[in-house]
Motif scaffolding. Structure first.
Motif, PDB file in Angstrom:
ATOM      1  N   SER A   4      -1.507   5.278  10.520  1.00 26.33           N
ATOM      2  CA  SER A   4      -2.222   4.120   9.967  1.00 26.33           C
ATOM      3  C   SER A   4      -1.452   3.509   8.795  1.00 26.33           C
ATOM      4  CB  SER A   4      -3.629   4.535   9.517  1.00 26.33           C
ATOM      5  OG  SER A   4      -3.569   5.423   8.407  1.00 26.33           O
ATOM      6  N   ALA A   5      -0.717   4.334   8.042  1.00 26.42           N
ATOM      7  CA  ALA A   5       0.077   3.825   6.914  1.00 26.42           C
ATOM      8  C   ALA A   5       1.190   2.909   7.409  1.00 26.42           C
ATOM      9  CB  ALA A   5       0.665   4.989   6.125  1.00 26.42           C
ATOM     10  N   TYR A  52       7.056   3.915  -4.196  1.00 31.54           N
ATOM     11  CA  TYR A  52       5.854   4.199  -3.408  1.00 31.54           C
ATOM     12  C   TYR A  52       5.655   5.703  -3.230  1.00 31.54           C
ATOM     13  CZ  TYR A  52       5.583  -0.757  -2.107  1.00 31.54           C
ATOM     14  OH  TYR A  52       5.466  -2.129  -2.133  1.00 31.54           O
ATOM     15  N   GLY A  56       2.560   7.816  -4.509  1.00 29.02           N
ATOM     16  CA  GLY A  56       1.790   8.552  -3.508  1.00 29.02           C
ATOM     17  C   GLY A  56       1.634  10.018  -3.866  1.00 29.02           C
ATOM     18  N   ALA A 144      -3.442   1.335   0.478  1.00 28.19           N
ATOM     19  CA  ALA A 144      -2.630   2.460   0.950  1.00 28.19           C
ATOM     20  C   ALA A 144      -2.802   3.670   0.038  1.00 28.19           C
ATOM     21  CB  ALA A 144      -1.162   2.043   1.024  1.00 28.19           C
ATOM     22  N   GLY A 147      -5.702   5.727   0.883  1.00 31.86           N
ATOM     23  CA  GLY A 147      -5.391   6.615   2.002  1.00 31.86           C
ATOM     24  C   GLY A 147      -4.625   7.839   1.542  1.00 31.86           C
ATOM     25  N   ALA A 148      -3.702   7.658   0.576  1.00 31.27           N
ATOM     26  CA  ALA A 148      -2.917   8.772   0.042  1.00 31.27           C
ATOM     27  C   ALA A 148      -3.818   9.783  -0.657  1.00 31.27           C
ATOM     28  CB  ALA A 148      -1.855   8.250  -0.920  1.00 31.27           C
ATOM     29  N   TYR A 160       2.589   9.373   3.078  1.00 30.50           N
ATOM     30  CA  TYR A 160       1.753   8.242   3.494  1.00 30.50           C
ATOM     31  C   TYR A 160       2.278   6.943   2.878  1.00 30.50           C
ATOM     32  CZ  TYR A 160      -2.566   5.811   4.816  1.00 30.50           C
ATOM     33  OH  TYR A 160      -3.473   4.941   5.381  1.00 30.50           O
ATOM     34  N   MET A 161       2.608   6.980   1.587  1.00 29.79           N
ATOM     35  CA  MET A 161       3.075   5.779   0.909  1.00 29.79           C
ATOM     36  C   MET A 161       4.474   5.378   1.353  1.00 29.79           C
ATOM     37  SD  MET A 161       0.650   4.592  -0.828  1.00 29.79           S
ATOM     38  CE  MET A 161       1.611   3.316  -1.649  1.00 29.79           C
ATOM     39  N   PHE A 164       4.063   3.680   4.609  1.00 28.96           N
ATOM     40  CA  PHE A 164       3.544   2.336   4.348  1.00 28.96           C
ATOM     41  C   PHE A 164       4.684   1.402   3.951  1.00 28.96           C
ATOM     42  CE2 PHE A 164       2.396  -0.568   0.870  1.00 28.96           C
ATOM     43  CZ  PHE A 164       1.597  -1.465   1.564  1.00 28.96           C
TER      44      PHE A 164
END
Length: 236
Positions: A4-5, A52, A56, A144, A147-148, A160-161, A164
């Motif tokens: 999803s990221a 990022y 994250g 984002a 999400g992290a 995750y980041m 992204f």
């Protein structure tokens, strides 16, 4: 969840162009040498991904701290609900609060430093520009980061980041080579898809937190009471 990221970054690239596009266009790239230009642009993206990743990891520690208190599922549900609310609540109700004043002060210093680096053409300058760029305010980055946090670990949050950020690289690079390639109608249509996808990610986090027993999507929570160990001692 990690996928999803990447998709969020890909779909949100047009949004990123509005925020970071001007910086990308102002990069002191060597337009006469395509190979050198590509290397310089890659270093810039590496700086963004580094920023990022660090952010994250930091927010991943926050998620881990919350999960240690047995809040992993509740955290996932809460993050999902928050993602959806941030899409539905008009931005005018979220801006202008005094609590954000210190943040704006820090961002002002980041922008000032960024302006100085844009005048240089050294490899470290491109890395610094990308790194500072990663700390500029962006609604999509905030999504984002939620999400992290929900993944509940520094490594997961960092990954995750980074994913992204990787999702934003193709379009951010493409516009540097082909300015004006997207019509306003195409941009508008893709922009309308971003909130929809954020809501879908929010729903995914909610489903994940419900523990419905769906493999890889909503696994059942581990019960510490269900695991027992029997130790048998034999006298010789």
């Amino acid at each position: 969840m990690l996928t999803s990221a990447l998709v969020l970054g890909l779909l949100g690239s047009l949004h990123c162009l509005g925020m970071c596009g001007p910086i990308a266009f102002m990069l002191p790239l060597d337009h006469e040498n395509v190979a050198k230009k590509t290397v310089q642009l890659s270093i810039y993206h590496a700086g963004r991904l580094l920023a990022y990743g660090i952010i994250g990891i930091l927010f991943g520690f926050l998620g881990k701290g919350l999960s240690l208190f047995g809040m992993q599922q509740k955290l996932s549900i809460g993050i999902g609900v928050l993602m959806i609310l941030l899409v539905l609540i008009p931005s005018k109700y979220l801006n202008g609060h005094k609590i954000l004043t210190p943040i704006y002060s820090i961002l002002g210093k980041v922008k000032s430093k960024l302006g100085g680096e844009l005048k240089k053409k050294t490899p470290d300058a491109f890395l610094t520009i990308g790194f500072l760029n990663g700390f500029l305010p962006c609604g999509l980055v905030y999504m984002a980061l939620l999400g992290a946090i929900a993944l509940g670990g520094p490594l997961q949050g960092g990954l995750y980041m980074v994913l992204f950020g990787l999702g934003t690289v193709p379009l951010m690079s493409l516009v540097v080579y082909s300015k004006g390639m997207f019509s306003n109608s195409i941009k508008f249509k893709i922009q309308k898809l971003i909130p929809v996808f954020v809501v879908l990610i929010g729903i995914l986090f909610i489903v994940r937190g419900l523990g419905l027993g769906i493999p890889y999507v909503s696994p059942k929570p581990m019960s510490t009471g269900s695991v027992t160990a029997t130790i048998e001692c034999h006298q010789p």
